[in-house]
Write a protein that holds these residues in place. Structure first.
Motif, PDB file in Angstrom:
ATOM      1  N   THR A 250       0.817  -1.217   0.000  1.00 10.58           N
ATOM      2  CA  THR A 250       0.000   0.000   0.000  1.00 10.58           C
ATOM      3  C   THR A 250       0.850   1.266   0.000  1.00 10.58           C
ATOM      4  N   LYS A 251       2.168   1.118  -0.178  1.00 11.24           N
ATOM      5  CA  LYS A 251       3.072   2.267  -0.106  1.00 11.24           C
ATOM      6  C   LYS A 251       3.910   2.375  -1.381  1.00 11.24           C
ATOM      7  N   ALA A 252       4.085   3.613  -1.841  1.00  9.97           N
ATOM      8  CA  ALA A 252       4.883   3.840  -3.048  1.00  9.97           C
ATOM      9  C   ALA A 252       6.322   3.378  -2.843  1.00  9.97           C
ATOM     10  N   SER A 253       6.818   3.494  -1.631  1.00  6.08           N
ATOM     11  CA  SER A 253       8.206   3.125  -1.351  1.00  6.08           C
ATOM     12  C   SER A 253       8.430   1.614  -1.355  1.00  6.08           C
ATOM     13  N   GLU A 254       7.354   0.839  -1.233  1.00  8.73           N
ATOM     14  CA  GLU A 254       7.486  -0.618  -1.155  1.00  8.73           C
ATOM     15  C   GLU A 254       6.854  -1.344  -2.331  1.00  8.73           C
ATOM     16  N   GLY A 255       5.842  -0.732  -2.952  1.00  8.42           N
ATOM     17  CA  GLY A 255       5.105  -1.370  -4.035  1.00  8.42           C
ATOM     18  C   GLY A 255       3.642  -1.500  -3.672  1.00  8.42           C
ATOM     19  N   PHE A 256       2.822  -1.799  -4.681  1.00  8.97           N
ATOM     20  CA  PHE A 256       1.376  -1.889  -4.500  1.00  8.97           C
ATOM     21  C   PHE A 256       0.829  -3.183  -5.075  1.00  8.97           C
ATOM     22  N   ASP A 257      -0.219  -3.692  -4.434  1.00  7.23           N
ATOM     23  CA  ASP A 257      -1.085  -4.610  -5.149  1.00  7.23           C
ATOM     24  C   ASP A 257      -2.213  -3.750  -5.705  1.00  7.23           C
ATOM     25  N   CYS A 258      -3.158  -4.334  -6.421  1.00  4.07           N
ATOM     26  CA  CYS A 258      -4.156  -3.508  -7.119  1.00  4.07           C
ATOM     27  C   CYS A 258      -5.014  -2.689  -6.163  1.00  4.07           C
ATOM     28  N   SER A 259      -5.511  -3.303  -5.103  1.00  6.09           N
ATOM     29  CA  SER A 259      -6.365  -2.558  -4.177  1.00  6.09           C
ATOM     30  C   SER A 259      -5.546  -1.596  -3.322  1.00  6.09           C
ATOM     31  N   GLY A 260      -4.306  -1.946  -3.028  1.00  7.18           N
ATOM     32  CA  GLY A 260      -3.421  -1.040  -2.288  1.00  7.18           C
ATOM     33  C   GLY A 260      -3.110   0.217  -3.087  1.00  7.18           C
ATOM     34  N   PHE A 261      -2.967   0.065  -4.397  1.00  6.48           N
ATOM     35  CA  PHE A 261      -2.761   1.220  -5.275  1.00  6.48           C
ATOM     36  C   PHE A 261      -3.972   2.149  -5.211  1.00  6.48           C
ATOM     37  N   ILE A 262      -5.170   1.582  -5.277  1.00  8.56           N
ATOM     38  CA  ILE A 262      -6.388   2.390  -5.196  1.00  8.56           C
ATOM     39  C   ILE A 262      -6.462   3.112  -3.854  1.00  8.56           C
ATOM     40  N   ILE A 263      -6.199   2.397  -2.776  1.00  6.70           N
ATOM     41  CA  ILE A 263      -6.221   3.009  -1.442  1.00  6.70           C
ATOM     42  C   ILE A 263      -5.217   4.158  -1.369  1.00  6.70           C
ATOM     43  N   TYR A 264      -4.033   3.957  -1.925  1.00  8.71           N
ATOM     44  CA  TYR A 264      -3.001   4.997  -1.911  1.00  8.71           C
ATOM     45  C   TYR A 264      -3.467   6.241  -2.678  1.00  8.71           C
ATOM     46  N   ILE A 265      -3.945   6.063  -3.898  1.00  8.37           N
ATOM     47  CA  ILE A 265      -4.389   7.203  -4.711  1.00  8.37           C
ATOM     48  C   ILE A 265      -5.577   7.898  -4.055  1.00  8.37           C
ATOM     49  N   PHE A 266      -6.561   7.135  -3.607  1.00  4.14           N
ATOM     50  CA  PHE A 266      -7.730   7.745  -2.980  1.00  4.14           C
ATOM     51  C   PHE A 266      -7.360   8.428  -1.666  1.00  4.14           C
ATOM     52  N   GLY A 267      -6.341   7.928  -0.990  1.00  4.15           N
ATOM     53  CA  GLY A 267      -5.851   8.574   0.232  1.00  4.15           C
ATOM     54  C   GLY A 267      -5.343   9.985  -0.039  1.00  4.15           C
ATOM     55  N   LYS A 268      -4.833  10.216  -1.230  1.00  3.93           N
ATOM     56  CA  LYS A 268      -4.372  11.554  -1.615  1.00  3.93           C
ATOM     57  C   LYS A 268      -5.533  12.556  -1.644  1.00  3.93           C
ATOM     58  N   PHE A 269      -6.758  12.033  -1.704  1.00  2.00           N
ATOM     59  CA  PHE A 269      -7.961  12.871  -1.717  1.00  2.00           C
ATOM     60  C   PHE A 269      -8.762  12.697  -0.421  1.00  2.00           C
ATOM     61  N   ASN A 270      -8.087  12.141   0.606  1.00  3.61           N
ATOM     62  CA  ASN A 270      -8.696  11.916   1.925  1.00  3.61           C
ATOM     63  C   ASN A 270      -9.933  11.020   1.859  1.00  3.61           C
ATOM     64  N   LEU A 271      -9.855   9.976   1.048  1.00  4.48           N
ATOM     65  CA  LEU A 271     -10.957   9.028   0.903  1.00  4.48           C
ATOM     66  C   LEU A 271     -10.548   7.671   1.447  1.00  4.48           C
ATOM     67  N   ASP A 272     -11.461   7.034   2.131  1.00  9.80           N
ATOM     68  CA  ASP A 272     -11.227   5.692   2.672  1.00  9.80           C
ATOM     69  C   ASP A 272     -12.023   4.672   1.878  1.00  9.80           C
ATOM     70  N   LEU A 273     -11.408   3.543   1.629  1.00  7.31           N
ATOM     71  CA  LEU A 273     -12.063   2.428   0.947  1.00  7.31           C
ATOM     72  C   LEU A 273     -11.718   1.137   1.668  1.00  7.31           C
TER      73      LEU A 273
END
Length: 157
Positions: free
Chosen positions: A47-70
């Protein structure tokens, strides 16, 4: 003759710099956030750019930039928000796929122009066409999980 060539090259350079600037200015905040992590490697559970993403972790990361929880998994994300028809997709909608024969197992963020951003197990964060053979055949559903105001923040529309 030399002055003409120099003048022509100057015009070409000015136009090319101008068009690059215009495209950078025209990109949405969603596009910018995705571009910032483009190529980040795939990592199961990441779930972190510094470590890598799985598909849902990528979504959580991007949506987190907009203060959204999934929810954490693609299967649970596919139950969030409201159903949206494929023909009505807009940037920020989530798209879901069945890649393993056991229901929803992959997800991405629709970015417009029939494309979605996702963390692919073999390419990392990338943008792919919904019409590509692999994903076209495996598309299941889409969900709209963001409000109109968040959509405007993401896209500038």
């Amino acid at each position: 003759m030399k002055k003409g060539i120099v003048w022509l090259l100057s015009i070409v350079l000015l136009l090319s710099f101008g068009s690059e600037r215009a495209s950078a200015d025209d990109s949405s905040r969603l596009d910018q956030e995705v571009n910032d992590v483009m190529g980040t490697p795939y990592k199961w559970g990441g779930t972190k750019a510094s470590e890598g993403f799985d598909c849902s972790g990528f979504i959580i990361y991007i949506f987190g930039k907009f203060n959204l929880d999934l929810p954490r998994t693609s299967k649970s994300q596919a139950s969030a928000g409201e159903y949206v028809a494929k023909s009505d997709l807009r940037p920020g909608d989530l798209v879901f796929f069945e890649t393993g024969g056991n229901g929803i197992s992959h997800a991405g963020i629709y970015v417009g122009d029939n494309k979605f951003a996702h963390s692919s197990s073999n390419k990392g964060v990338t943008i792919t066409s919904l019409s590509s053979g692999y994903y076209k055949e495996r598309y299941v559903t889409a969900r709209r999980t963001i409000s109109e105001s968040t959509y405007q923040k993401m896209t500038g529309n």
